[in-house]
Each structure stands twice: as C-alpha cells, then as structure tokens.
Design an enzyme around this catalytic site. Sequence first.
Site: not given
Length: 370
Positions: A43, A129, A169, A173, A198, A201, A224
């Site tokens: 990542n 997640h 998110e 992910s 979140d 990413h 990441k």
Amino acid sequence: MVSHPILDKISQRMQQLNNDGLLRKRKLSHDNSNPSVIDFSHNDYLGLASANEMVDALTQGATIYGVGSKASPLVSGYSQAHLQLEQSLCELTGHEAGLLFCSGFSANQALIKTLFDANNVVIADKLIHASIIDGVRDSGAVFKRFKHNDLDHAKQLLERNPDSVVITESVFSMDGDKAPLKSLQLLCQQYNSLLVVDDAHGFGVTPTQANGKFCDIQVVTFGKALGCQGAAILGPKAVIDFMVAQSRQYIYSTALSPASAYLALAAVKLTQEQPQRLAALNANIAEFRQACGKNNIELTDSTTAIQPVLIGDSNKTVLIASKLFDLGFAVGAIRPPTVPAGQARLRITINAQHSQHDIAELVCVIATLI
C-alpha cells in the site's frame, strides 16, 4: 506434544483452512533483496517508504529523540514530535485536535470502544473494516449496517435512528471504490448524526482533505500513502480530550515513537511538496486499466490504486498468485473472510514507482492465467 482440547481444536481448524484454501501464513516481504520481483501487493502508493527524504527524516528523528518513546503518552511518552504531527494533521484537514496511535486498527478500536455504549446506535457501511466491526460489537452499541454505498438504505436507517453515528471508509480496501462522503455528510446533518470516516486508504492520495473538513471524526493512517507507521484520530477537541482521559488503548500503551512521529510529519510535508508523486500514481492507474481493457480483463469501477481482479474460487486465486510470483510479480491473494464467499480476488495495488513496462508485463501475464 501433549493432548489438549484446545490443541485438538487448533489442529482441526488449521486442516480445514488448508483444505479450503484459506490458511494464512507469514512470508518474507519482497524488498530490495529480491529485485527480480515487481511488487504489486503493498500500500505504499506514493513510493515514500523507500524515498531518500524519508530515510533522512527517520535518521534525524532518531538523532533528536532516540528510537523509542519509553512510556505511555500520559506518563512521559508525549513529545514535541507528537504535538507537531497532530497540529500539522489538523491544519491540513480542518479538525480541531488529534490523537496519535501505533496503528490504524488500534485507533479504530480505541475510538469506538471509548465513545460508544449500549445507548448509542452505530450505522455502518456493509464493507467496513474488521477493526470497526469488532470495536462496535465490543462497545455494546446497537449495530446496524447499510448496503454498500447505498444512500437510500443509509437514509432509511437514519430516519428510524436519528442522533446516531454513521461510519464508512473513504476508499474501501478490497474493492478500491470510494464512499459518497458529501452525500453521507448531508444525510448526517439532516438527522443530527455524527459521520466517522476511516480514511486509511484515502489520506494522501485523494483530494477530500483539500476540500475542507468532510466528516466529524476522521481516522488517518501513516502506513499506506505516507509510507511509514502509525495513525491518528482527528476531530473535535472535546472528543480528543475525552479519548485522552478515557481510552484504555491510549492510556495503557507505550506511545508511538517520536522518531516515527517525526517521520510521519516529513511524509505529510512530502505529499504537499511533491505533487508529481500523486500525478505518477494516477497516470499508472489509468495505464493499468487501459491495458486490462485491451486484454479483456474485467475490472471493477475503482479509479484508485486498489484494482481487484475477481477470480471467485479461493484455491484458484492462491494458485494464480503463486504462478505470478514465480514469473516475477507479487500480488495479493485475497480470500474469505476478508471478502465474501465466492469473491476471492487478486488485489492489484498500483504505485507511483511502477513503470509502464512493469504494468504492461503484469497485465499480459494475468491475461494468460485467468
């Protein structure tokens, strides 16, 4: 080895996982010691983890502060490096205050288990997640899920549960798609609910933070796009003060090392000072998707660095990933329970350091294997 029910359970479960193609094992990373392998599994989207500026920053941070924080933040482990990183993150995102953790998983767990209890309703995206799922369940809060990125379903749940909390998110992910953050923010405002994002990413590679604060509480990670280690919770000062006073994960853990905080601050600055890294990443994403189209490889709608190639069967996914590695390409073989049953996939992650040749070769090899 002595016989014991727990050991017997372990043996049976491990055998079943192996038979189903779901057994996870550690393996050495594909670092500079094996330059023949082109890594499409990590990542480090902007290539910061090995940047010379980052190596220098880590050296400088260790020289100034040493290599460890030596104590909990509430004892003597909170340094100027931590404070400066928190302030920089707040300046960048528009939040009032921040709190550092050693990982995104621990940050999510701390946030949810400290803030919520049985009197709260948490409404989360179906693909949220694992750290959030576990945290909500442990908190005792009423837990409701809306269909992935389905605004109508989220609105239905909010209508029945105003004054609640919505969690999503920014970039998912496993699928690489983005949440409709602005629309979710408006819904939360309409039903007097908090929006928690979140941003693991997304932080550093999506423009959301440049457009002003887009949520009430934001969790960012440094492992990441920032290429280093740690995480932060960003939000209202009242929330952060409460976390400092009440979060067991924060109170009873040795603080993130100040050298790591110093390094993360350097990474934040590099994302602002070197826009060419993000430009290279976006160009490579477009190159990969175009090459897949030419080779009839079906992709999802993701426009981010996460580009899944759905295979379906877990054993077949592992076999293809193994063959790719033998041919010089490291990719993630993602299987249940990380993704739903029947949705095992190759998780291709593009970064700014990949060349057009790397991408073209990978796509050609995938096309011959799937």
